[in-house]
Design an enzyme around this catalytic site. Sequence first.
Site, mmCIF file in Angstrom:
data_model
loop_
_atom_site.group_PDB
_atom_site.id
_atom_site.type_symbol
_atom_site.label_atom_id
_atom_site.label_comp_id
_atom_site.label_asym_id
_atom_site.label_seq_id
_atom_site.Cartn_x
_atom_site.Cartn_y
_atom_site.Cartn_z
ATOM 1 N N GLY A 134 -3.315 -6.741 -59.551
ATOM 2 C CA GLY A 134 -2.548 -6.924 -58.320
ATOM 3 C C GLY A 134 -3.404 -7.042 -57.073
ATOM 4 O O GLY A 134 -4.002 -6.055 -56.625
ATOM 5 N N GLU A 373 -4.273 -18.028 -58.375
ATOM 6 C CA GLU A 373 -5.702 -17.697 -58.198
ATOM 7 C C GLU A 373 -6.351 -18.551 -57.111
ATOM 8 O O GLU A 373 -7.514 -18.951 -57.207
ATOM 9 C CB GLU A 373 -6.460 -17.774 -59.529
ATOM 10 C CG GLU A 373 -5.882 -16.775 -60.526
ATOM 11 C CD GLU A 373 -6.787 -16.408 -61.661
ATOM 12 O OE1 GLU A 373 -8.012 -16.484 -61.503
ATOM 13 O OE2 GLU A 373 -6.252 -16.039 -62.710
HETATM 14 C C1 LIG Z 1 3.327 -17.582 -61.556
HETATM 15 C C2 LIG Z 1 2.399 -16.856 -60.616
HETATM 16 C C3 LIG Z 1 1.558 -15.863 -61.124
HETATM 17 C C4 LIG Z 1 0.723 -15.146 -60.255
HETATM 18 N N1 LIG Z 1 -0.020 -14.100 -60.760
HETATM 19 C C5 LIG Z 1 -0.717 -13.308 -59.900
HETATM 20 C C6 LIG Z 1 -1.366 -12.121 -60.364
HETATM 21 O O1 LIG Z 1 -1.345 -11.806 -61.555
HETATM 22 N N2 LIG Z 1 -2.006 -11.338 -59.453
HETATM 23 C C7 LIG Z 1 -2.064 -11.635 -58.119
HETATM 24 O O2 LIG Z 1 -2.650 -10.877 -57.356
HETATM 25 N N3 LIG Z 1 -1.438 -12.758 -57.640
HETATM 26 C C8 LIG Z 1 -0.778 -13.585 -58.489
HETATM 27 N N4 LIG Z 1 -0.118 -14.716 -58.010
HETATM 28 C C9 LIG Z 1 -0.162 -15.016 -56.587
HETATM 29 C C10 LIG Z 1 -0.983 -16.257 -56.231
HETATM 30 O O3 LIG Z 1 -2.346 -16.003 -56.391
HETATM 31 C C11 LIG Z 1 -0.589 -16.672 -54.807
HETATM 32 O O4 LIG Z 1 0.721 -17.189 -54.865
HETATM 33 C C12 LIG Z 1 -1.530 -17.689 -54.205
HETATM 34 O O5 LIG Z 1 -2.796 -17.122 -53.972
HETATM 35 C C13 LIG Z 1 -0.984 -18.284 -52.895
HETATM 36 O O6 LIG Z 1 -0.550 -17.303 -52.029
HETATM 37 P P1 LIG Z 1 0.907 -17.422 -51.345
HETATM 38 O O7 LIG Z 1 1.864 -17.695 -52.454
HETATM 39 O O8 LIG Z 1 1.145 -16.207 -50.531
HETATM 40 O O9 LIG Z 1 0.828 -18.694 -50.431
HETATM 41 P P2 LIG Z 1 0.312 -18.740 -48.917
HETATM 42 O O10 LIG Z 1 -1.006 -18.065 -48.808
HETATM 43 O O11 LIG Z 1 1.394 -18.283 -48.016
HETATM 44 O O12 LIG Z 1 0.096 -20.301 -48.720
HETATM 45 C C14 LIG Z 1 1.144 -21.202 -48.357
HETATM 46 C C15 LIG Z 1 0.516 -22.579 -48.115
HETATM 47 O O13 LIG Z 1 -0.411 -22.490 -47.013
HETATM 48 C C16 LIG Z 1 -1.677 -22.988 -47.427
HETATM 49 N N5 LIG Z 1 -2.742 -22.247 -46.725
HETATM 50 C C17 LIG Z 1 -2.880 -20.902 -46.566
HETATM 51 N N6 LIG Z 1 -4.007 -20.618 -45.933
HETATM 52 C C18 LIG Z 1 -4.624 -21.790 -45.664
HETATM 53 C C19 LIG Z 1 -5.851 -22.175 -45.034
HETATM 54 N N7 LIG Z 1 -6.700 -21.260 -44.549
HETATM 55 N N8 LIG Z 1 -6.154 -23.497 -44.952
HETATM 56 C C20 LIG Z 1 -5.315 -24.440 -45.448
HETATM 57 N N9 LIG Z 1 -4.150 -24.144 -46.071
HETATM 58 C C21 LIG Z 1 -3.812 -22.831 -46.179
HETATM 59 C C22 LIG Z 1 -1.721 -22.748 -48.919
HETATM 60 O O14 LIG Z 1 -2.685 -23.573 -49.545
HETATM 61 C C23 LIG Z 1 -0.299 -23.092 -49.306
HETATM 62 O O15 LIG Z 1 -0.161 -24.477 -49.433
HETATM 63 C C24 LIG Z 1 0.699 -15.458 -58.869
HETATM 64 C C25 LIG Z 1 1.521 -16.483 -58.381
HETATM 65 C C26 LIG Z 1 2.373 -17.160 -59.219
HETATM 66 C C27 LIG Z 1 3.287 -18.211 -58.637
#
Ligand SMILES: Cc1cc2nc3c(=O)[nH]c(=O)nc-3n(C[C@H](O)[C@H](O)[C@H](O)COP(=O)(O)OP(=O)(O)OC[C@H]3O[C@@H](n4cnc5c(N)ncnc54)[C@H](O)[C@@H]3O)c2cc1C
Length: 389
Positions: A134, A373
């Site tokens: 997490g 990731e």
């Molecule tokens: C099926 C699934 C399994 C997962 N498993 C795990 C897990 O086991 N452990 C864990 O910790 N997490 C897990 N995750 C979480 C995953 O790593 C995150 O969803 C991912 O890192 C993106 O974060 P967010 O969803 O909050 O999107 P956000 O960070 O809110 O991003 C939204 C959009 O903004 C863009 N963005 C954000 N910052 C920038 C920037 N600086 N420059 C340009 N664009 C940007 C992103 O690319 C994206 O298009 C999982 C997610 C899913 C859907």
Amino acid sequence: MQVITENPIGPGFALTENQKMITDMVRNFGAKEIRPKMMEWDESQEFPVDVFKKMGSLGLMGVLVPEIYGGAGLGYHEYITAIIEVSKICGSIGLSLAAHNSLCTNHILTFGNEDQKQKYLPKLATAEWIGAWGLTEPNTGSDAGNMRTVAVKDGDHYVINGAKNFITHGKSGNVAVVIVRTGEIGDSHGMSAFIIERGTAGFTSGKKENKLGMRASETAELVFNDCRIHKSQMLGNEGDGFIQSMKILDGGRISIAALSVGIAEGAYESALKYSQERHQFNQPIVKFQGISFKLADMATKIEAAKLLTYRAGDLKNRKLEVTKESAMAKLFASEVAVEAANECVQIFGGYGYTKDFPAEKYYRDAKLCTIGEGTSEIQKLVISRLLLR
Ligand SMILES: Cc1cc2nc3c(=O)[nH]c(=O)nc-3n(C[C@H](O)[C@H](O)[C@H](O)COP(=O)(O)OP(=O)(O)OC[C@H]3O[C@@H](n4cnc5c(N)ncnc54)[C@H](O)[C@@H]3O)c2cc1C
């Protein structure tokens, strides 16, 4: 199992004996234990724990774990091959396999002390226990360093409050490695990693996500409410958690690249077969250049994605710096997976839009690869920062 360190993409690009053995084993296992049930699990969003237990007995749940801790004691090339082969059949099973091996298990393997390794690795490597990891929170995904879940020191314990979301195996995981704040917001040394067992008072699961794809891979929230954890459950030192996580993601991204290659290959192989069987205008549709060129593009890009993925694995095997190369492999392979799955649906035409054929599932599953990731945008951030260093 013997560790073979020769490069599978070296002269002749031949797979090693171990890789060939893994390929055969996974294909046989997948045909019996995954393929017949995968659409049922997908429809009902069932996480098939028993399948992972069986994969544990085959050594697939602790591929990188040394034999002294109950693992298969293999390297990244074998690990990549295993994930590609599983994901060719079902992306959900590939994703869960990758998360269990690369995130929870590998964090304990890489940063755990001897007591922690002896206590947890044998259980994880055999799938007696399923692992979760997490980092992400509802308000901090890409910007994980800004996390708000906090651990406050109280004598020999830490008291944790907050929540992690989108966590693979967030409900079924028997143990989780969780990264929480122990210092100031904005300080990359202000976070620490803890091993937290299911059943610990104050640790529960929250909402399970209803997802577009990867539906048989469980994704749920972890909730901490005055959860007291002994200091002996900390991985490494206080303040190391975020830096550790970034290193774990270097390896994790190789596994998501492999997951992407597997989905792309599955989509390509289905499309190739279908295009030879489906007739329109009195000939197989593959005879139309518009279709055969799609297959040529898919095959070429998949080959390139595979090379980037094994190259990153090779660096990891040799314990060399891999942050840029794993981000490149993940970025490229995940975009190729989305493209290949899209073309697969197109080649299947209307049938590709139905659940009678595998195309639509590849299409839904592939999209996760450009998000989990670290999104494609974040991979570009990592790569460009390193290029400009
Ligand atoms: C099926 C699934 C399994 C997962 N498993 C795990 C897990 O086991 N452990 C864990 O910790 N997490 C897990 N995750 C979480 C995953 O790593 C995150 O969803 C991912 O890192 C993106 O974060 P967010 O969803 O909050 O999107 P956000 O960070 O809110 O991003 C939204 C959009 O903004 C863009 N963005 C954000 N910052 C920038 C920037 N600086 N420059 C340009 N664009 C940007 C992103 O690319 C994206 O298009 C999982 C997610 C899913 C859907």
